[in-house]
Design an enzyme around this catalytic site. Structure first.
Site, PDB file in Angstrom:
ATOM      1  N   GLY A 230      37.823  40.119 101.045  1.00 18.91           N
ATOM      2  CA  GLY A 230      38.882  39.167 101.393  1.00 18.91           C
ATOM      3  C   GLY A 230      38.870  37.964 100.460  1.00 18.91           C
TER       4      GLY A 230
ATOM      5  N   ARG B   4      33.662  29.204  82.030  1.00 13.33           N
ATOM      6  CA  ARG B   4      33.330  28.042  81.185  1.00 13.33           C
ATOM      7  C   ARG B   4      31.830  27.920  80.946  1.00 13.33           C
ATOM      8  NH1 ARG B   4      38.135  23.701  82.546  1.00 13.33           N
ATOM      9  NH2 ARG B   4      39.703  24.998  81.544  1.00 13.33           N
TER      10      ARG B   4
ATOM     11  N   ARG C  92      39.723  46.259  98.094  1.00 12.79           N
ATOM     12  CA  ARG C  92      38.625  47.010  98.715  1.00 12.79           C
ATOM     13  C   ARG C  92      38.701  48.391  98.070  1.00 12.79           C
ATOM     14  NH1 ARG C  92      37.122  43.366 102.942  1.00 12.79           N
ATOM     15  NH2 ARG C  92      38.922  42.218 103.679  1.00 12.79           N
TER      16      ARG C  92
ATOM     17  N   ASP D 260      29.420  40.116 102.103  1.00 11.36           N
ATOM     18  CA  ASP D 260      28.212  40.953 102.097  1.00 11.36           C
ATOM     19  C   ASP D 260      28.495  42.405 101.687  1.00 11.36           C
ATOM     20  OD1 ASP D 260      29.542  41.412 104.434  1.00 11.36           O
ATOM     21  OD2 ASP D 260      27.810  41.137 105.752  1.00 11.36           O
ATOM     22  N   GLY D 261      29.705  42.898 101.969  1.00  5.77           N
ATOM     23  CA  GLY D 261      30.057  44.250 101.510  1.00  5.77           C
ATOM     24  C   GLY D 261      30.046  44.318  99.992  1.00  5.77           C
ATOM     25  N   SER D 262      30.626  43.317  99.370  1.00  2.00           N
ATOM     26  CA  SER D 262      30.662  43.272  97.902  1.00  2.00           C
ATOM     27  C   SER D 262      29.247  43.171  97.332  1.00  2.00           C
ATOM     28  CB  SER D 262      31.476  42.065  97.436  1.00  2.00           C
ATOM     29  OG  SER D 262      32.755  42.113  98.022  1.00  2.00           O
TER      30      SER D 262
ATOM     31  N   THR E  60      33.904  33.701 101.234  1.00  5.92           N
ATOM     32  CA  THR E  60      34.550  34.149 102.471  1.00  5.92           C
ATOM     33  C   THR E  60      34.723  32.928 103.366  1.00  5.92           C
ATOM     34  OG1 THR E  60      34.165  35.330 104.555  1.00  5.92           O
ATOM     35  CG2 THR E  60      32.232  34.917 103.248  1.00  5.92           C
TER      36      THR E  60
ATOM     37  N   ASP F  95      34.619  32.802 106.536  1.00  4.97           N
ATOM     38  CA  ASP F  95      33.916  32.888 107.829  1.00  4.97           C
ATOM     39  C   ASP F  95      32.548  32.207 107.853  1.00  4.97           C
ATOM     40  OD1 ASP F  95      36.008  34.310 108.849  1.00  4.97           O
ATOM     41  OD2 ASP F  95      35.094  36.272 108.509  1.00  4.97           O
TER      42      ASP F  95
ATOM     43  N   ASP G 115      29.748  33.458 107.173  1.00  2.00           N
ATOM     44  CA  ASP G 115      28.836  34.345 107.906  1.00  2.00           C
ATOM     45  C   ASP G 115      27.802  35.002 106.989  1.00  2.00           C
ATOM     46  OD1 ASP G 115      30.660  35.857 106.553  1.00  2.00           O
ATOM     47  OD2 ASP G 115      31.101  37.229 108.186  1.00  2.00           O
TER      48      ASP G 115
ATOM     49  N   ARG H  59      35.445  37.175 113.504  1.00  2.00           N
ATOM     50  CA  ARG H  59      35.230  38.348 114.357  1.00  2.00           C
ATOM     51  C   ARG H  59      33.776  38.391 114.831  1.00  2.00           C
ATOM     52  NH1 ARG H  59      38.455  41.761 111.229  1.00  2.00           N
ATOM     53  NH2 ARG H  59      40.290  41.001 112.288  1.00  2.00           N
TER      54      ARG H  59
ATOM     55  N   HIS I  19      46.480  34.485 109.028  1.00  4.52           N
ATOM     56  CA  HIS I  19      46.106  34.431 107.605  1.00  4.52           C
ATOM     57  C   HIS I  19      46.331  33.087 106.938  1.00  4.52           C
ATOM     58  CE1 HIS I  19      45.571  38.719 108.006  1.00  4.52           C
ATOM     59  NE2 HIS I  19      44.868  38.630 106.893  1.00  4.52           N
TER      60      HIS I  19
HETATM   61  P1  ATP Z   1      34.864  40.189 103.537  1.00  5.66           P
HETATM   62  O1  ATP Z   1      33.856  39.205 104.071  1.00  5.66           O
HETATM   63  O2  ATP Z   1      36.154  39.573 103.219  1.00  5.66           O
HETATM   64  O3  ATP Z   1      34.992  41.425 104.383  1.00  5.66           O
HETATM   65  P2  ATP Z   1      33.282  41.833 101.814  1.00  5.66           P
HETATM   66  O4  ATP Z   1      32.770  41.651 100.436  1.00  5.66           O
HETATM   67  O5  ATP Z   1      32.244  41.957 102.898  1.00  5.66           O
HETATM   68  O6  ATP Z   1      34.288  40.645 102.102  1.00  5.66           O
HETATM   69  P3  ATP Z   1      34.042  44.640 102.056  1.00  5.66           P
HETATM   70  O7  ATP Z   1      35.385  45.249 102.216  1.00  5.66           O
HETATM   71  O8  ATP Z   1      33.009  44.933 103.090  1.00  5.66           O
HETATM   72  O9  ATP Z   1      34.280  43.075 101.861  1.00  5.66           O
HETATM   73  O10 ATP Z   1      33.438  45.112 100.646  1.00  5.66           O
HETATM   74  C1  ATP Z   1      34.181  44.929  99.442  1.00  5.66           C
HETATM   75  C2  ATP Z   1      34.005  46.121  98.555  1.00  5.66           C
HETATM   76  O11 ATP Z   1      32.613  46.260  98.195  1.00  5.66           O
HETATM   77  C3  ATP Z   1      34.366  47.470  99.181  1.00  5.66           C
HETATM   78  O12 ATP Z   1      35.754  47.726  99.134  1.00  5.66           O
HETATM   79  C4  ATP Z   1      33.592  48.432  98.303  1.00  5.66           C
HETATM   80  O13 ATP Z   1      34.275  48.680  97.098  1.00  5.66           O
HETATM   81  C5  ATP Z   1      32.314  47.635  97.994  1.00  5.66           C
HETATM   82  N1  ATP Z   1      31.264  48.084  98.930  1.00  5.66           N
HETATM   83  C6  ATP Z   1      31.030  47.647 100.191  1.00  5.66           C
HETATM   84  N2  ATP Z   1      30.018  48.336 100.761  1.00  5.66           N
HETATM   85  C7  ATP Z   1      29.612  49.244  99.834  1.00  5.66           C
HETATM   86  C8  ATP Z   1      28.619  50.276  99.810  1.00  5.66           C
HETATM   87  N3  ATP Z   1      27.844  50.506 100.858  1.00  5.66           N
HETATM   88  N4  ATP Z   1      28.503  51.013  98.681  1.00  5.66           N
HETATM   89  C9  ATP Z   1      29.281  50.767  97.609  1.00  5.66           C
HETATM   90  N5  ATP Z   1      30.240  49.834  97.585  1.00  5.66           N
HETATM   91  C10 ATP Z   1      30.411  49.075  98.659  1.00  5.66           C
END
Ligand code: ATP
Length: 328
Positions: free
Chosen positions: A15, A29, A76, A107-109, A130, A132, A134, A176, A258
């Site tokens: 996000g 930079r 994503r 954290d997903g990224s 992010t 949040d 979090d 959430r 949003h």
């Molecule tokens: P937000 O807090 O907005 O959700 P986020 O970084 O946690 O941000 P995610 O959608 O969870 O968002 O992860 C972003 C991208 O990171 C995913 O679309 C994917 O490409 C990559 N990613 C997340 N988890 C994994 C994983 N286990 N293995 C490989 N790539 C991942």
């Protein structure tokens, strides 16, 4: 000896949040300052897989420090979750001569970055972006402060109507799994009650508090509710419940949605983004990898990505007490 870094890739993923552009600018930079090259990777990991890259110099990030969203776009990517997708991404980075990555996201990224590092030994640094707040290892994520200001501003406006009509408003804010926005913006905007995912205050207490508020002569009431509040009812179900039990109340609902993610970043977020961007690039140049840069006690610090992903960012429980006292 770690490989000397000559070209850094930067991407925004997950996000979007206000301050991401200021962080991109800081990364670009800082690279220029240290005479190394920088490329922007569009649409997060999906752009890495598709080779959607652009060389970036200090002038390509003019006039973005004040802009919300992300000029690199975010996405994503399901394909990056597969070994085949990550292989393509690695081939593209090698072809472009990129030898380290700065990932701005949640954290997903960071999980994606860590897996990529474990497979290819590619140096990775994370910047928490992010609204949040979090993420473990930083008191503030990029965009959180801006989101708080946006929410407080909206609730102030809602209160004008609430007090003109003696109404009770339920305002739903993002969060959430984390109540940081609800708790802090709720206190800042003078909410009577704040419902968050971390704490089940109970429906009886909510009714009791609203009754007391009316009896004490308050002309309006605002209840701030995080999307994932622990009571387990959504904001509309809560409205129905309160109206059924306290018919004297005329309840209105406002879901902020949003708009909380957009807008020009606050000064705090711009400064934070600049500090974190500098630290991310300089840490890579020192041979470090697999860390998240963050803020603790107003110092820029490094937290291992693994901890940042697994750890929980706790709410400040003292704030619950403060909120309680303020609603007297
Ligand atoms: P937000 O807090 O907005 O959700 P986020 O970084 O946690 O941000 P995610 O959608 O969870 O968002 O992860 C972003 C991208 O990171 C995913 O679309 C994917 O490409 C990559 N990613 C997340 N988890 C994994 C994983 N286990 N293995 C490989 N790539 C991942």
């Amino acid at each position: 000896m770690p490989k000397t870094i000559k070209k850094v890739g930067v991407l925004t993923s997950g996000g979007d949040s206000p301050g991401m552009n200021a962080a991109i600018r800081a990364v670009v930079r800082t690279c220029a300052y240290h005479n190394i090259e920088c490329i922007g990777i569009y649409r997060g990991y999906q752009g890495m897989i598709e080779g959607d890259f652009k060389e970036m110099g200090p002038r390509s990030v003019n006039n973005i420090v004040n802009k919300g969203g992300t000029i690199l776009k975010s996405a994503r990517s399901l394909e990056f979750r597969t070994p085949e997708g990550r292989k393509k991404a690695h081939e593209n980075l090698v072809k472009a001569g990129v030898d380290a990555l700065v990932v701005i996201g949640g954290d997903g990224s960071f999980t994606g970055g860590l897996i990529f590092n474990s497979e290819y030994g590619f140096p990775v640094m994370g910047i928490p972006g992010t609204i949040d707040n979090d993420i473990f290892g930083t008191t503030h994520t990029l965009g959180y402060d801006t989101a708080l200001n946006t929410v407080v501003d909206c609730i102030d406006k809602i209160r004008d109507t609430a007090s003109s009509h003696n109404r009770l408003f339920f305002v739903e804010v993002m969060g959430r799994d984390a109540g940081h926005i609800a708790l802090n913006a709720g206190i800042g905007a003078g909410a009577e009650e704040i419902l968050i995912p971390e704490e089940d205050l109970g429906l009886d207490r909510l009714l009791d508090s609203l009754q007391k508020s009316k009896a004490s002569g308050k002309s309006s009431s605002i209840v701030v509710i995080a999307e994932g509040d622990k009571i387990g009812k959504n904001v509309f179900e809560l409205k129905d419940y309160v109206e059924a039990n306290l018919p004297e109340y005329d309840v209105r609902v406002s879901v902020l949605g949003h708009m909380q993610r957009g807008g020009s970043p606050s000064c705090f977020d711009r400064v934070l983004a600049s500090r974190l961007g500098v630290k991310a690039v300089e840490s890579l140049l020192e041979g470090k990898s697999n860390y998240m840069v963050g803020l603790r006690e107003d110092k820029v610090t490094l937290t291992p990505l693994e901890q940042a992903i697994k750890g929980k960012s706790e709410i400040d429980r003292e704030l619950l007490r403060v909120s309680d006292i303020m609603s007297t």
